[in-house]
Design an enzyme around this catalytic site. Structure first.
Site, PDB file in Angstrom:
ATOM      1  N   ASP A 207       0.425  -7.771   1.662  1.00  0.00           N
ATOM      2  CA  ASP A 207       0.725  -6.336   1.727  1.00  0.00           C
ATOM      3  C   ASP A 207       2.234  -6.090   1.735  1.00  0.00           C
ATOM      4  OD1 ASP A 207       0.193  -3.627   1.740  1.00  0.00           O
ATOM      5  OD2 ASP A 207       0.080  -3.486   3.922  1.00  0.00           O
TER       6      ASP A 207
ATOM      7  N   HIS B 256       0.810  -1.218   0.000  1.00  0.00           N
ATOM      8  CA  HIS B 256       0.000   0.000   0.000  1.00  0.00           C
ATOM      9  C   HIS B 256       0.847   1.275   0.000  1.00  0.00           C
ATOM     10  CE1 HIS B 256       0.419  -0.289   4.517  1.00  0.00           C
ATOM     11  NE2 HIS B 256       0.463   1.026   4.396  1.00  0.00           N
TER      12      HIS B 256
ATOM     13  N   SER C 280       4.625   2.706   7.953  1.00  0.00           N
ATOM     14  CA  SER C 280       4.333   1.559   7.096  1.00  0.00           C
ATOM     15  C   SER C 280       5.522   1.217   6.216  1.00  0.00           C
ATOM     16  CB  SER C 280       3.122   1.850   6.205  1.00  0.00           C
ATOM     17  OG  SER C 280       1.953   1.931   6.966  1.00  0.00           O
TER      18      SER C 280
END
Length: 488
Positions: free
Chosen positions: A155, A125, A228
């Site tokens: 992911d 992402h 992230s």
């Protein structure tokens, strides 16, 4: 003589006291060092890991898009000279085709250098939809990055920059970490570069039920937007996980963060390098943690005794799957895989995420409270043990271009891809001719060659590697084609 004896006794007493004191000091030092709860020095871990974590800037450039806008007849009467007679450029059903320019968008995240020649692991992402990726190292050097491969299910993404002798992190075995162990989360939260936060491993094998492969390391080290793709490291500064998400009702850290363990990351990275896509092994069951199943049955007023409260309850076995071929049935309870106990679905997912189609595993399960063990040959999502390759546009055997303004006006469409050439390939096999205009593929509007490429790649690795094409012939006649992407 007596005098010397007195001196000798005194000396011996002093020596004895010295040895006793030394022994006391050694024993006391040893006991102090082993006492739990002593402060942990994390400076070494920070120094080792900070140079290996990078800042990633995802840029999505401005684009022109065409949309259908529902018109209001009363507004149209006053806003254009055609009044109630309508606008000749207006589409059917009272809608109008309007173009607008999307704004340029940017987002940031983190990544971890895993090799000295520039391979970087991050979250899918973080890089998804990027037209440009800019990587900034800890020493402020900037590089343009390209995407090697991505995997939405875990992911994870692998990107590459052109560099040499880059600081690469040491990768540790995430299966060896323990709950309560100190860890650091390293990344760029809120665009604050080179940031570390400390905490402990709160839990392992955690699932958040997001419909992906989930076996997260849970930590109370603060993870915020921008973290992230960053590193979760142990006290030696070794990578044990890739920070993926935070659990919060506000969008900011509120107690827990989650990282993808290196046991899953290593397999995904290896597959993306070798095949361009992840070779995902599937056992072919639907199920849930035994405790969750038993609790759900109790809520319905049912008494259930499976012989254990730990394991995975098999709710359904997929037809022609690896599980069915091995003889597993609905109602079985999987308690171990390859001799390793599994108490929840996330732990089984973590084991399978490290396997490839064709690999064999040993499954121990309970049926009517009796234990049995079977060997299972894992399959891919398409039901065989072959290596799954991402298909390219070449498989279609055609050339494409975006439809011209004249064609749009003639056929009353706002987008589409025209087939400008048909050579040997799937298009020719299925009777698609030159001039055919592709509008939708697998229910996705196709407005550019890049979009068609993406749809083909995604479909080629799915459970059903087929393209369902909807389009128009040059005469305006609507037509449909089904194009398989793999040979039977």
């Amino acid at each position: 003589m007596k005098k010397y004896s007195n001196y000798l006794m005194a000396a011996l007493c002093i020596i004895a006291v010295a040895f006793s004191a030394g022994s006391f000091i050694k024993v006391n030092a040893a006991s102090t060092a082993s006492l739990p709860g002593q402060p942990v020095d994390l400076t070494y871990a920070a120094e080792k890991s900070l140079p290996t974590v990078v800042h990633i800037l995802n840029t999505r450039n401005s684009k022109i898009e065409t949309v259908d806008v529902q018109s209001n007849p009363f507004d149209d009467f006053f806003s254009n000279p055609f009044g109630f007679f309508g606008n000749p450029n207006q589409g059917n059903g009272g809608s109008q085709k309007r173009q607008y320019r999307t704004p340029k968008k940017q987002g940031t995240g983190s990544g971890v250098i895993i090799s000295t020649d520039g391979y970087i692991v991050t979250n899918n992402h973080v890089v998804e939809g990027a037209d440009e990726l800019t990587v900034t190292l800890n020493d402020n050097k900037e590089y343009s990055a390209r995407i090697i491969g991505t995997d939405k299910t875990t992911d994870l993404a692998l990107i590459k920059i052109d560099g040499k002798n880059l600081p690469a992190i040491t990768i540790a075995d995430s299966e060896k970490i323990k709950v309560g162990e100190w860890v650091l989360a390293v990344g760029n939260p809120f665009n604050l570069t080179n940031t570390v936060t400390a905490g402990i491993v709160s839990a392992k094998g955690r699932s958040l039920y997001q419909n992906g492969v989930e076996s997260f390391i849970q930590t109370d080290a603060a993870i915020n937007p921008g973290n992230s793709g960053g590193a979760l490291v142990n006290t030696k500064g070794e990578l044990i996980g890739i920070n993926a998400m935070l659990y919060s009702q506000t969008g900011s850290f509120s107690g827990y963060g989650f990282a993808i363990p290196t046991s899953i990351m290593n397999k995904v990275v290896d597959d993306l390098k070798k095949y361009g896509t992840v070779q995902r092994a599937v056992i072919g069951i639907q199920g849930q943690d035994v405790k969750n199943y038993v609790d759900a049955q109790k809520d319905k007023g049912n008494d259930v005794d499976l012989g254990t409260m730990e394991g995975i309850y098999v709710a359904k076995v997929t037809e022609e799957s690896a599980a069915e071929e091995a003889g597993l049935k609905t109602g079985d309870v999987i308690v171990s895989v390859d001799g390793k106990e599994v108490s929840k679905m996330a732990e089984l997912q973590e084991i399978l995420a490290q396997k490839r189609p064709g690999d064999k595993i040993s499954i121990t399960y309970l049926r009517d409270k009796k234990k049995a063990t079977k060997s299972v040959t894992l399959k891919n999502e398409q039901g065989n043990t072959k290596v799954v390759q991402k298909a390219d546009l070449d498989i279609l055997g055609g050339n494409f271009r975006e439809v011209t303004a004249e064609t749009k006006k003639h056929l009353g469409i706002s987008y589409g891809l025209e087939v400008t050439k048909v050579s040997n390939g799937r298009l020719k096999e299925r009777g698609v001719s030159k001039g055919f205009i592709i509008l939708r593929v697998n229910d996705t509007p196709v407005k550019s060659v890049d979009q068609l490429q993406d749809v083909v790649k995604e479909a080629s690795t799915s459970r059903e590697p087929v393209l369902y094409i909807v389009g128009l012939h040059p005469t305006g006649k609507k037509d449909y084609y089904t194009i398989p992407l793999q040979d039977d």
